[in-house]
Design an enzyme around this catalytic site. Structure first.
Site, short mmCIF file in Angstrom:
data_model
loop_
_atom_site.label_atom_id
_atom_site.label_comp_id
_atom_site.label_asym_id
_atom_site.label_seq_id
_atom_site.Cartn_x
_atom_site.Cartn_y
_atom_site.Cartn_z
N GLY A 152 0.75 -1.36 -0.08
CA GLY A 152 -0.07 0.03 0.02
C GLY A 152 0.92 1.24 0.04
O GLY A 152 2.03 1.21 0.33
N CYS A 153 0.35 2.55 -0.44
CA CYS A 153 0.92 3.59 -0.32
C CYS A 153 1.42 3.99 1.01
O CYS A 153 2.84 4.43 1.18
CB CYS A 153 0.19 4.70 -1.05
SG CYS A 153 -1.40 4.89 -0.31
N TYR A 154 0.59 4.21 2.01
CA TYR A 154 0.97 4.40 3.32
C TYR A 154 1.97 3.68 3.94
O TYR A 154 2.96 4.17 4.76
CB TYR A 154 -0.21 4.80 4.08
CG TYR A 154 -1.03 5.95 4.28
CD1 TYR A 154 -0.67 7.04 4.28
CD2 TYR A 154 -2.23 5.95 4.17
CE1 TYR A 154 -1.31 8.15 4.16
CE2 TYR A 154 -3.28 7.00 4.14
CZ TYR A 154 -2.68 8.23 4.25
OH TYR A 154 -3.60 9.30 4.43
N PRO A 155 1.90 2.38 3.61
CA PRO A 155 2.83 1.50 4.22
C PRO A 155 4.04 1.59 3.55
O PRO A 155 5.41 1.44 4.35
CB PRO A 155 2.23 0.13 4.03
CG PRO A 155 0.67 0.12 4.13
CD PRO A 155 0.58 1.70 3.30
N THR A 156 4.24 1.69 2.28
CA THR A 156 5.26 1.96 1.81
C THR A 156 6.34 3.21 2.13
O THR A 156 7.59 2.90 2.77
CB THR A 156 5.11 2.36 0.31
OG1 THR A 156 4.63 1.20 -0.53
CG2 THR A 156 6.69 2.50 -0.65
#
Length: 349
Positions: A152-156
């Site tokens: 995901g974007c936030y996790p990256t």
């Protein structure tokens, strides 16, 4: 390459799918052979995205497994959560490679997926098969794989900001606070009150406080790196801009370290990784400095009074947080240089 890999994109009419089209059109080793939409099959994609006029002229295909298999070697799934659960196994069983940009196969514990995503989880056999493709950390598992779950974007942004410290156990793992902000493209193209112009313009709001579905994904990766169970406080905010994610992360050190020690740790940890850039001490990245690119830029500041470290990590949510990282995974999967088709400069200003 004398023969290009043939790629199909399911969910081509969403923002993630359109970004995949933009990036893959200039990839030297890939040919887009099918753009697919279940809702608008049979019409030109330029009807919905006029910027693709005279660039992508094929009509949108529907979801037809034999047709996809006849046209493609690899399929990118830029679909909403819940769609890939049924679609990925069918594509894999048809002999295709699959890179899934949804969250359906990121969590190895199906009960966690059900709790946070409010969907029935995938078949455990396919959950086990999916490789979590955060390239800088787990890219050694990607070569030769046939099924990639794209982060995901936030996790990256958040995991890359924490990884060196978690892996070396330099921090109190119970102290992690992630204050994250995203542009509105992260919500997709669908309409809702939250992303209505009059609601988000000149506004700044927190949402899904303590219940964002990316929370367990971050915890899963950090727990894996630290080799112990980790929980985090993760708060997300919506910012009135189109692209970009900034994760501002606060952690307590577990012993005395200098700011220079920490900077050297990050620099050595990401040495040789072309898409993570560590800023000099005293310099902090902004989202505009990575716009349109596959970079993650990280800045660091140690508060000597409190022993607390602040990490600022920024990405373009549509590129490193979605389409760009998916292509980075394809490159590693196929044994190509991971920067192939991605080594372009951020758009500025």
């Amino acid at each position: 390459m004398s023969t290009k890999i043939k790629a199909a994109i399911v969910g081509s009419t969403g923002y993630g799918g359109v970004e995949l089209i933009r990036l893959l059109l200039t990839h030297p080793n890939v040919e887009i052979t099918s753009v697919i939409s279940s809702s608008t099959a049979g019409v030109p994609i330029a009807d919905g995205y006029p910027h693709l006029n005279q660039i992508v002229t094929d009509l949108l295909d529907g979801i037809d497994i034999p047709l996809i298999a006849s046209k493609a070697d690899v399929v990118f799934l830029a679909t909403p959560h819940g769609v890939s659960i049924d679609l990925s196994p069918k594509l894999l069983d048809a002999g295709l490679k699959v890179i899934d940009l949804s969250g359906d196969f990121r969590l190895k514990d199906g009960s966690l997926y059900e709790q946070w995503y409010k969907h029935k989880p995938a078949d455990p056999a396919y959950l086990d098969r999916a490789v979590y493709g955060l390239c800088e950390l787990f890219g050694n598992e990607v070569p030769g794989a046939s099924f990639i779950s794209n982060p995901g974007c936030y996790p990256t942004a958040s995991i890359l900001g924490l990884a060196p410290l978690a892996a070396k156990r330099w921090i109190d793992l119970n102290s992690i606070i992630i204050d994250a902000k995203s542009g509105v493209s992260g919500a997709g193209r669908g309409l809702s009150q939250t992303v209505h112009y009059a609601e988000i313009n000149e506004n700044f709001l927190a949402y899904k406080v303590n219940r964002h579905q990316h929370t367990p994904e971050i915890e899963q990766a950090i727990s894996r790196l630290a080799d112990e169970e980790v929980t985090v406080t993760f708060t997300t905010h919506l910012v009135p801009m189109t692209r970009g994610i900034m994760s501002t992360i606060y952690v307590n050190l577990n012993q005395k370290r200098s700011e220079q020690d920490i900077h050297e740790l990050f620099s050595s940890y990401y040495e040789g990784r072309p898409f993570v850039r560590i800023r000099p001490l005293g310099k902090y990245p902004g989202t505009k400095e990575v716009t349109g690119s596959n970079y993650c830029d990280i800045g660091l500041s140690l508060d000597a009074r409190t022993g607390r470290l602040t990490i600022v990590s920024v990405i373009d949510n549509m590129v490193k947080g979605a389409a760009g990282q998916a292509i980075q995974n394809l490159n590693i999967m196929m044994g190509w240089d991971e920067a192939t088709g991605l080594a372009f400069t951020p758009v500025y200003p």
